[in-house]
Design an enzyme around this catalytic site. Structure first.
Site, PDB file in Angstrom:
ATOM      1  N   ALA A  64     -48.823  37.155  27.680  1.00 50.71           N
ATOM      2  CA  ALA A  64     -48.278  37.936  26.354  1.00 50.71           C
ATOM      3  C   ALA A  64     -46.707  38.063  26.683  1.00 50.71           C
ATOM      4  O   ALA A  64     -46.250  38.106  27.707  1.00 50.71           O
ATOM      5  CB  ALA A  64     -48.834  39.167  25.805  1.00 50.71           C
ATOM      6  N   GLY A 109     -52.406  37.767  29.640  1.00 49.68           N
ATOM      7  CA  GLY A 109     -53.129  37.224  28.382  1.00 49.68           C
ATOM      8  C   GLY A 109     -53.467  35.994  28.414  1.00 49.68           C
ATOM      9  O   GLY A 109     -54.427  35.289  27.877  1.00 49.68           O
ATOM     10  N   GLU A 112     -56.944  35.958  30.124  1.00 47.39           N
ATOM     11  CA  GLU A 112     -57.750  36.472  29.149  1.00 47.39           C
ATOM     12  C   GLU A 112     -58.187  35.432  28.252  1.00 47.39           C
ATOM     13  O   GLU A 112     -59.262  35.408  27.934  1.00 47.39           O
ATOM     14  CB  GLU A 112     -57.040  37.666  28.326  1.00 47.39           C
ATOM     15  CG  GLU A 112     -57.002  38.991  29.249  1.00 47.39           C
ATOM     16  CD  GLU A 112     -56.096  39.947  28.764  1.00 47.39           C
ATOM     17  OE1 GLU A 112     -54.835  39.852  28.107  1.00 47.39           O
ATOM     18  OE2 GLU A 112     -56.668  41.160  28.686  1.00 47.39           O
ATOM     19  N   GLU A 132     -51.090  43.304  34.551  1.00 54.79           N
ATOM     20  CA  GLU A 132     -50.334  44.263  33.797  1.00 54.79           C
ATOM     21  C   GLU A 132     -49.903  45.585  34.224  1.00 54.79           C
ATOM     22  O   GLU A 132     -48.949  46.087  33.888  1.00 54.79           O
ATOM     23  CB  GLU A 132     -51.411  44.324  32.300  1.00 54.79           C
ATOM     24  CG  GLU A 132     -51.380  43.385  31.430  1.00 54.79           C
ATOM     25  CD  GLU A 132     -52.575  42.279  31.846  1.00 54.79           C
ATOM     26  OE1 GLU A 132     -52.882  42.214  33.046  1.00 54.79           O
ATOM     27  OE2 GLU A 132     -52.783  41.451  30.958  1.00 54.79           O
TER      28      GLU A 132
HETATM   29  N1  CAA Z   1     -43.310  36.822  28.631  1.00 58.30           N
HETATM   30  C1  CAA Z   1     -42.002  36.345  28.522  1.00 58.30           C
HETATM   31  N2  CAA Z   1     -41.108  35.330  29.062  1.00 58.30           N
HETATM   32  C2  CAA Z   1     -41.939  35.087  30.274  1.00 58.30           C
HETATM   33  C3  CAA Z   1     -42.992  35.483  30.755  1.00 58.30           C
HETATM   34  C4  CAA Z   1     -43.698  36.613  29.707  1.00 58.30           C
HETATM   35  N3  CAA Z   1     -44.958  36.820  30.153  1.00 58.30           N
HETATM   36  N4  CAA Z   1     -43.524  34.949  31.767  1.00 58.30           N
HETATM   37  C5  CAA Z   1     -42.467  33.907  32.276  1.00 58.30           C
HETATM   38  N5  CAA Z   1     -41.527  34.161  31.370  1.00 58.30           N
HETATM   39  C6  CAA Z   1     -40.150  33.431  31.071  1.00 58.30           C
HETATM   40  C7  CAA Z   1     -39.335  33.986  31.829  1.00 58.30           C
HETATM   41  O1  CAA Z   1     -38.589  35.285  31.520  1.00 58.30           O
HETATM   42  C8  CAA Z   1     -37.992  32.784  32.237  1.00 58.30           C
HETATM   43  O2  CAA Z   1     -37.255  32.760  31.103  1.00 58.30           O
HETATM   44  P1  CAA Z   1     -35.866  32.954  31.116  1.00 58.30           P
HETATM   45  O3  CAA Z   1     -35.366  31.450  32.088  1.00 58.30           O
HETATM   46  O4  CAA Z   1     -35.277  33.062  29.721  1.00 58.30           O
HETATM   47  O5  CAA Z   1     -35.388  34.090  32.091  1.00 58.30           O
HETATM   48  C9  CAA Z   1     -38.980  31.634  32.140  1.00 58.30           C
HETATM   49  O6  CAA Z   1     -40.239  32.273  31.589  1.00 58.30           O
HETATM   50  C10 CAA Z   1     -39.496  31.115  33.444  1.00 58.30           C
HETATM   51  O7  CAA Z   1     -40.109  32.281  34.242  1.00 58.30           O
HETATM   52  P2  CAA Z   1     -39.299  32.555  35.726  1.00 58.30           P
HETATM   53  O8  CAA Z   1     -38.119  32.264  36.000  1.00 58.30           O
HETATM   54  O9  CAA Z   1     -39.871  34.217  35.896  1.00 58.30           O
HETATM   55  O10 CAA Z   1     -40.344  31.653  36.559  1.00 58.30           O
HETATM   56  P3  CAA Z   1     -40.894  31.879  38.292  1.00 58.30           P
HETATM   57  O11 CAA Z   1     -41.450  30.614  38.490  1.00 58.30           O
HETATM   58  O12 CAA Z   1     -39.504  32.568  39.036  1.00 58.30           O
HETATM   59  O13 CAA Z   1     -42.006  32.962  37.903  1.00 58.30           O
HETATM   60  C11 CAA Z   1     -43.957  33.916  37.164  1.00 58.30           C
HETATM   61  C12 CAA Z   1     -43.261  32.584  37.473  1.00 58.30           C
HETATM   62  C13 CAA Z   1     -44.560  34.443  38.537  1.00 58.30           C
HETATM   63  C14 CAA Z   1     -45.225  33.648  36.321  1.00 58.30           C
HETATM   64  C15 CAA Z   1     -43.060  35.107  36.236  1.00 58.30           C
HETATM   65  O14 CAA Z   1     -42.592  34.422  35.321  1.00 58.30           O
HETATM   66  C16 CAA Z   1     -43.890  36.230  35.947  1.00 58.30           C
HETATM   67  O15 CAA Z   1     -44.275  37.065  36.613  1.00 58.30           O
HETATM   68  N6  CAA Z   1     -44.170  36.183  34.335  1.00 58.30           N
HETATM   69  C17 CAA Z   1     -44.839  37.231  34.054  1.00 58.30           C
HETATM   70  C18 CAA Z   1     -46.252  37.450  34.207  1.00 58.30           C
HETATM   71  C19 CAA Z   1     -46.916  38.369  33.649  1.00 58.30           C
HETATM   72  O16 CAA Z   1     -46.605  39.754  34.003  1.00 58.30           O
HETATM   73  N7  CAA Z   1     -47.993  38.435  32.537  1.00 58.30           N
HETATM   74  C20 CAA Z   1     -48.332  39.383  31.913  1.00 58.30           C
HETATM   75  C21 CAA Z   1     -47.819  39.885  30.697  1.00 58.30           C
HETATM   76  S1  CAA Z   1     -48.635  41.033  29.952  1.00 58.30           S
HETATM   77  C22 CAA Z   1     -49.725  40.856  29.134  1.00 58.30           C
HETATM   78  O17 CAA Z   1     -50.262  39.514  28.988  1.00 58.30           O
HETATM   79  C23 CAA Z   1     -50.644  41.930  28.223  1.00 58.30           C
HETATM   80  C24 CAA Z   1     -52.081  41.412  27.718  1.00 58.30           C
HETATM   81  O18 CAA Z   1     -53.085  41.801  28.188  1.00 58.30           O
HETATM   82  C25 CAA Z   1     -52.023  40.817  26.560  1.00 58.30           C
END
Ligand code: CAA
Length: 259
Positions: A64, A109, A112, A132
């Protein structure tokens, strides 16, 4: 413009979640577009199987949208959580099999959504996880419910409380995915499974999925009742008449939606 690209051919709809600059993270608009694309495929008589994947070679869906959620209070989070749960239920309840082609990160998400699909095929480069708790929140689109059902209670407890990511090969080992293939074979593998499904009766497929879905989690007695009810209702339908007659007449059946 929709965040979902739709490509329909040979009765297979490939839906691509297209927001690669944010690793296909799902905000309100992406969720709404996916719901609308899945509904269109369910309503389209020309579609028999849906394949769901992510744009780019890095992510299926990285979760998400954290940037959108950052300013949420409980009220907004409730609405967003319900939107996501509605989306995952729509996929899970689809009468047409939905295959997740997991081409990279399937986190939060994203994991999921893949778990709501009926079948998961992962690229060797895919990574799964429910991270999360690292953000001080919990899985809100079905992760706490579907992960223990797909793997086991103990493994789900560990993955959700540690937020640890798992590789495609570990995902296969714990039963989270059906197949792991090289990245360039991912869509072909999904199409191969879809082609096998398309040879079979669409109504029988829909009712089989309903039996599995409705019976799972109930007692065996309840599940068997659901099964025999739908089993008996198929008899006398055009589709069952065709399938049964084709066997007796030693020919291939002709079902609507055949590839
Ligand atoms: N939401 C918003 N933006 C996201 C995102 C997310 N979940 N995941 C990645 N992005 C964005 C980053 O912010 C980045 O954007 P900018 O260049 O504008 O900063 C772009 O995508 C590329 O990401 P990274 O630079 O972080 O890429 P990376 O290769 O270094 O890392 C990753 C990859 C490990 C997947 C890292 O992006 C990450 O940890 N993302 C978040 C993963 C996460 O925590 N997901 C769970 C979200 S909560 C949820 O989903 C709740 C639910 O149950 C519904």
């Amino acid at each position: 413009m929709s965040f979902i690209l739709t490509d329909i051919s040979n009765h297979i709809a490939i839906l691509t979640i297209n927001r690669p600059e944010a690793l296909n993270a799902m905000n309100n608009m992406v969720v709404a577009d996916l719901v609308s694309a899945v509904k269109s495929c369910i309503d389209d008589e020309n579609v028999g199987v849906i394949i769901l994947t992510g744009a780019g070679d890095k992510a299926f869906v990285a979760g998400a949208d954290i940037k959108q959620m950052q300013s949420n209070g409980p009220k907004e989070a409730l609405t967003f959580g319900q939107m996501g749960q509605h989306m995952t239920l729509l996929i899970e309840n689809s009468p047409k099999p939905v295959i997740a082609a997991v081409n990279g990160f399937a986190l939060g998400g994203g994991c999921e959504i893949s778990m709501a699909c009926h079948i998961r095929v992962a690229s060797e480069t895919a990574t799964f996880g429910q991270p999360e708790v690292l953000l001080g929140i919990l899985p809100g689109w079905g992760g706490t419910q579907r992960l223990p059902r797909l793997v086991s209670l103990g493994i789900a407890n560990e993955l959700i409380t540690t937020g640890r990511m798992v590789s495609a090969s570990e995902a296969k080992l714990i039963g989270l995915v059906n197949h792991v293939v090289p990245p360039n074979e991912l869509i072909d593998k999904c199409k191969e499974i879809a082609a096998q499904i398309l040879k079979n009766g669409p109504n029988a497929i829909a009712k089989s999925l309903a039996c599995i879905r409705e019976g799972f989690g109930t007692s065996i007695k309840e599940g068997l009742k659901i099964e025999v009810d739908l089993f008996s209702k198929l008899f006398g339908t055009e589709e069952a008449n065709e399938g049964l007659s084709a066997f007796v007449e030693k020919r291939k059946p002709k079902f609507r939606g055949n590839a």
